[in-house]
Design an enzyme around this catalytic site. Sequence first.
Site, PDB file in Angstrom:
ATOM      1  N   HIS A  42       1.453   4.916  -2.399  1.00  0.00           N
ATOM      2  CA  HIS A  42       1.117   5.809  -3.520  1.00  0.00           C
ATOM      3  C   HIS A  42       2.417   6.488  -3.938  1.00  0.00           C
ATOM      4  O   HIS A  42       3.017   7.211  -3.127  1.00  0.00           O
ATOM      5  CB  HIS A  42       0.093   6.856  -3.089  1.00  0.00           C
ATOM      6  CG  HIS A  42      -1.162   6.253  -2.529  1.00  0.00           C
ATOM      7  ND1 HIS A  42      -2.288   6.055  -3.288  1.00  0.00           N
ATOM      8  CD2 HIS A  42      -1.462   5.785  -1.280  1.00  0.00           C
ATOM      9  CE1 HIS A  42      -3.227   5.498  -2.543  1.00  0.00           C
ATOM     10  NE2 HIS A  42      -2.755   5.316  -1.315  1.00  0.00           N
ATOM     11  N   ASP A  86       1.693   7.026   2.184  1.00  0.00           N
ATOM     12  CA  ASP A  86       2.298   8.225   1.574  1.00  0.00           C
ATOM     13  C   ASP A  86       3.438   8.672   2.490  1.00  0.00           C
ATOM     14  O   ASP A  86       3.316   9.659   3.225  1.00  0.00           O
ATOM     15  CB  ASP A  86       1.245   9.334   1.457  1.00  0.00           C
ATOM     16  CG  ASP A  86       0.069   8.902   0.605  1.00  0.00           C
ATOM     17  OD1 ASP A  86       0.183   8.936  -0.628  1.00  0.00           O
ATOM     18  OD2 ASP A  86      -0.955   8.503   1.190  1.00  0.00           O
ATOM     19  N   HIS A 140       0.864  -1.192   0.000  1.00  0.00           N
ATOM     20  CA  HIS A 140       0.000   0.000   0.000  1.00  0.00           C
ATOM     21  C   HIS A 140       0.893   1.233   0.000  1.00  0.00           C
ATOM     22  O   HIS A 140       1.339   1.691   1.050  1.00  0.00           O
ATOM     23  CB  HIS A 140      -0.909  -0.033   1.233  1.00  0.00           C
ATOM     24  CG  HIS A 140      -1.932   1.055   1.270  1.00  0.00           C
ATOM     25  ND1 HIS A 140      -3.097   0.952   1.998  1.00  0.00           N
ATOM     26  CD2 HIS A 140      -1.974   2.286   0.684  1.00  0.00           C
ATOM     27  CE1 HIS A 140      -3.798   2.064   1.853  1.00  0.00           C
ATOM     28  NE2 HIS A 140      -3.129   2.897   1.067  1.00  0.00           N
ATOM     29  N   GLU A 183     -11.226   3.219   5.567  1.00  0.00           N
ATOM     30  CA  GLU A 183     -10.194   4.112   6.135  1.00  0.00           C
ATOM     31  C   GLU A 183     -10.944   5.164   6.953  1.00  0.00           C
ATOM     32  O   GLU A 183     -10.895   5.171   8.176  1.00  0.00           O
ATOM     33  CB  GLU A 183      -9.369   4.761   5.018  1.00  0.00           C
ATOM     34  CG  GLU A 183      -8.299   5.727   5.525  1.00  0.00           C
ATOM     35  CD  GLU A 183      -7.594   6.486   4.391  1.00  0.00           C
ATOM     36  OE1 GLU A 183      -8.108   6.530   3.253  1.00  0.00           O
ATOM     37  OE2 GLU A 183      -6.516   7.069   4.670  1.00  0.00           O
TER      38      GLU A 183
HETATM   39  N1  HPA Z   1      -6.457   7.382   1.182  1.00  0.00           N
HETATM   40  C1  HPA Z   1      -7.150   7.666   0.077  1.00  0.00           C
HETATM   41  N2  HPA Z   1      -6.588   8.165  -1.009  1.00  0.00           N
HETATM   42  C2  HPA Z   1      -5.276   8.367  -1.009  1.00  0.00           C
HETATM   43  C3  HPA Z   1      -4.504   8.090   0.092  1.00  0.00           C
HETATM   44  C4  HPA Z   1      -5.130   7.555   1.239  1.00  0.00           C
HETATM   45  O1  HPA Z   1      -4.527   7.264   2.288  1.00  0.00           O
HETATM   46  N3  HPA Z   1      -3.238   8.411  -0.236  1.00  0.00           N
HETATM   47  C5  HPA Z   1      -3.243   8.862  -1.517  1.00  0.00           C
HETATM   48  N4  HPA Z   1      -4.488   8.849  -1.983  1.00  0.00           N
HETATM   49 ZN    ZN Z   2      -3.646   4.766   0.431  1.00  0.00          ZN
END
Ligand code: HPA
Ligand code: ZN
Length: 353
Positions: free
Chosen positions: A35, A295, A33, A216
Amino acid sequence: MDNFAGGSTVPETETDAAVPGVPAKPLPVAELHLHIEGTLQPELIFALAERNGITLPYSGLEELREKYEFTDLQSFLDLYYANMAVLRTEQDFADMTRAYLERAAAAGVRHAEIMMDPQAHVSRGIPLEVCVNGVASVLATSQEKFGISTMLIAAFLRDLPEESALEVFGQLLAMNAPIGAIGLDSAEVGNPPSKFERLYDQAREAGLRLTAHAGEEGPASYITEALDVLGVERIDHGIRCMDDPDLVERLVNARIPLTVCPLSNVRLRAVDTLADHPLPAMLAAGLNVSVNSDDPAYFGGYVDDNFAQLTTVFDLSDFDRARLAANSIHSSFATEERKAELLAELNGRELAS
Ligand code: HPA
Ligand code: ZN
């Protein structure tokens, strides 16, 4: 804290802390996970801005860093999308990807499944080929240069209409983009998985693996929807499953992987502090969780930082950490051969230490 389900060939040892002051060698893990746009460090943002003649709305690193104080997912996304303005050329995307792989290798990452947000670039006038080829060109030699096998995941922005995702997905297929899976990210609440049923049907038809962010900030019911309507194999985040005992039982029985990102959850206020994070309860429930950085440039750490802080706060044993590492490898979309190689490396490392 060893009381979670799922047998392991990894013996319990306490040898990592054997030499005081010497950092333990990180365990080999799969990062599932991540990005790639979330790995843009402030220094690289400024360097790319300068190279591309872009004036940033911050006077310097300090003023930019002051913005890394988030109140929720949207407050982060606003900065995350704004900073993408510095990514213009293939070289920019390649430099960002190389910087991540270098740091990830030091964190113990041996396999990385890397999301990118093509719509966030196409909507700024960046050709799809530029962003895809920039990232993919570096991934192509990642195993030999960094010892990290990779898969590129095209993630789609759930706060845009499904038509936008379908259009970009069609273009990715037409250009034969080297993607192995699709994902779903961006603002979750109000954008349920069911909005993207056709996209996931098409991706399945194209032979791609399927994952989606769910649970989330959004409710446990989004996790159920992602499984039932989209048919995903894996859930990104998924922490809100803990609100629904029946769902937890289902996830445990089906061994559905949850790619948990503890430092992200703290920074985006999904939990108050790391000590309040449900990871220990998730492990105790027998859920198939892995630890990931999401991230890392925005949330205060890479995979090794996540492991280190979890270890401190929850007093994780070597066995706990090895279990999390094994879960990450088992939950990856890597070939069975690569998984076996990494599991052997993990077990061998434990036995040797
Ligand atoms: N959640 C949703 N979208 C995202 C995230 C995340 O943690 N990081 C980058 N895009
Ligand atoms: Zn994410």
